[in-house]
Design a protein around this motif. Structure first.
Motif, mmCIF file in Angstrom:
data_model
loop_
_atom_site.group_PDB
_atom_site.id
_atom_site.type_symbol
_atom_site.label_atom_id
_atom_site.label_comp_id
_atom_site.label_asym_id
_atom_site.label_seq_id
_atom_site.Cartn_x
_atom_site.Cartn_y
_atom_site.Cartn_z
ATOM 1 N N GLY A 171 0.806 -1.128 0.079
ATOM 2 C CA GLY A 171 -0.106 0.142 0.080
ATOM 3 C C GLY A 171 0.740 1.262 0.086
ATOM 4 O O GLY A 171 0.178 2.213 0.275
ATOM 5 N N LEU A 172 2.025 1.165 -0.370
ATOM 6 C CA LEU A 172 3.073 2.367 -0.162
ATOM 7 C C LEU A 172 3.079 3.165 -1.709
ATOM 8 O O LEU A 172 3.529 4.228 -1.633
ATOM 9 N N GLY A 173 2.060 2.671 -2.708
ATOM 10 C CA GLY A 173 2.116 3.346 -3.996
ATOM 11 C C GLY A 173 1.491 2.442 -4.856
ATOM 12 O O GLY A 173 1.302 1.541 -4.698
ATOM 13 N N ILE A 174 1.402 3.135 -6.400
ATOM 14 C CA ILE A 174 0.804 2.213 -7.348
ATOM 15 C C ILE A 174 2.139 2.152 -8.279
ATOM 16 O O ILE A 174 3.205 2.985 -8.136
ATOM 17 N N GLY A 175 2.008 1.078 -8.996
ATOM 18 C CA GLY A 175 3.153 1.012 -10.098
ATOM 19 C C GLY A 175 2.806 0.888 -11.567
ATOM 20 O O GLY A 175 1.244 0.799 -11.866
ATOM 21 N N MET A 176 3.423 1.130 -12.414
ATOM 22 C CA MET A 176 2.989 1.027 -13.976
ATOM 23 C C MET A 176 3.920 -0.019 -14.525
ATOM 24 O O MET A 176 5.145 0.336 -14.617
ATOM 25 N N VAL A 177 3.544 -1.207 -15.164
ATOM 26 C CA VAL A 177 4.451 -2.253 -15.725
ATOM 27 C C VAL A 177 3.663 -2.739 -17.020
ATOM 28 O O VAL A 177 2.451 -2.260 -17.489
ATOM 29 N N PRO A 178 4.615 -3.308 -17.915
ATOM 30 C CA PRO A 178 4.019 -3.773 -19.272
ATOM 31 C C PRO A 178 2.866 -4.845 -18.746
ATOM 32 O O PRO A 178 2.854 -5.646 -17.896
ATOM 33 N N GLU A 179 1.909 -4.611 -19.973
ATOM 34 C CA GLU A 179 0.691 -5.595 -19.567
ATOM 35 C C GLU A 179 1.005 -6.930 -19.312
ATOM 36 O O GLU A 179 0.297 -7.718 -18.544
ATOM 37 N N PRO A 180 2.005 -7.599 -20.130
ATOM 38 C CA PRO A 180 2.247 -8.976 -20.001
ATOM 39 C C PRO A 180 2.831 -9.434 -18.421
ATOM 40 O O PRO A 180 2.671 -10.337 -18.011
ATOM 41 N N THR A 181 3.378 -8.394 -18.151
ATOM 42 C CA THR A 181 4.222 -8.521 -16.790
ATOM 43 C C THR A 181 3.069 -8.563 -15.477
ATOM 44 O O THR A 181 3.372 -9.300 -14.687
#
Length: 291
Positions: free
Chosen positions: A236-246
């Motif tokens: 709950g320390l933040g959100i992330g953005m990663v490649p959809e397949p990952t």
């Protein structure tokens, strides 16, 4: 000057000590020390400053080690080329990859390659895109799988694009966005982010999209692997953005599509001087023509 002497010097530089270097090279320490002393006498300069607690490269040593590595790699490449000329693939295959590689099943590909070419010594290094490209350029790696924004260009290596994908947001199950199928870039810009190091290729995949939309974002935690990124997001320390397949391989997180979506390309890179016989066989198995 002998290749074995160079190999001993490189081993001491990499292990930080004569004892560990001798263990790596499978020789007694006295023999290794004697050969390095002979080389230093021939060169007319000390390569190491030795104390009771540490061994450190001198200025001469700093200049010598990179060239010695190149000489050892060239000798190894020569042996591999001769073997290839007789129909045998051997030598080494040093592979690098980012932690989010998804365009190929790397474990399976390496396993299949090992089965087909048991005489090839395989190694794998996981790192960020920039050091991986540098290692291929310097000859420390034969092949690397990297991720970059579509407009980015590599230098000093050859490359082939393997896949293109969108970045998606990953959030904890109790996050306000968790129940949504998609959201806007402006909405996620209000969140604290867990992201990769500033200036890295992985970070630019998101930063460029935010900049193009005239948005700023707050990065509270910087990481070097997708596994730790996921752990911090779960906490709950933040959100992330990663490649959809990952994202599909990160348990305990919810995936939210973002519009407009940042994009990234996955690429494989190899030496601008052309692949070694083992690297050529590996690239060919992937369907990549290095010509």
């Amino acid at each position: 000057m002998e290749l074995q002497q160079m190999r001993y010097v490189v081993a001491v530089a990499e292990t930080g000590g004569f004892t560990r270097a001798a263990e790596r090279c499978h020789v007694v320490q006295s023999a290794l020390s004697h050969q390095i002393a002979r080389l230093e006498k021939e060169l007319g300069a000390r390569l190491f400053d030795r104390t009771s607690r540490s061994v450190r490269l001198t200025a001469a040593g700093e200049a010598f080690v990179p060239v010695a590595r190149q000489a050892l790699q060239a000798a190894e490449r020569a042996r591999a080329e001769v073997a290839a000329a007789t129909g045998e693939v051997r030598g080494r295959l040093a592979v690098g990859a980012i932690s989010t590689v998804g365009a190929v099943d790397l474990a399976r590909e390496l396993g299949d390659f090992h089965t087909r070419y048991p005489q090839v010594q395989i190694s794998l290094l996981m790192d960020m895109t920039e050091p991986l490209v540098e290692s291929v350029r310097d000859g420390a790696l034969d092949v690397a799988f990297i991720g970059m924004v579509p407009t980015a260009r590599t230098t000093g290596v050859r490359e082939k694009e393997l896949a293109r994908s969108e970045l998606v947001a990953v959030v904890p199950p109790d996050h306000p966005l968790a129940g949504r199928e998609w959201t806007t870039l402006a909405r996620v810009a209000r969140e604290n982010f867990v992201d990769y190091m500033a200036g890295s290729a992985a970070r630019r995949q998101r930063d460029d999209a935010f900049r193009a939309a005239g948005l700023d974002s707050e990065v509270a935690f910087e990481v070097t692997s997708v596994e730790f990124l996921a752990q911090l997001v779960r906490a709950g320390l933040g959100i992330g953005m990663v490649p959809e397949p990952t994202a599909s391989g990160l348990p305990g997180l919810r995936t939210v599509r973002v519009r407009p979506a940042p994009e990234r390309t996955e690429r494989v890179v190899w030496s601008a001087q052309g692949p070694s016989p083992a690297a050529l066989a590996f690239l060919s198995a992937l369907g990549v023509d290095p010509e």
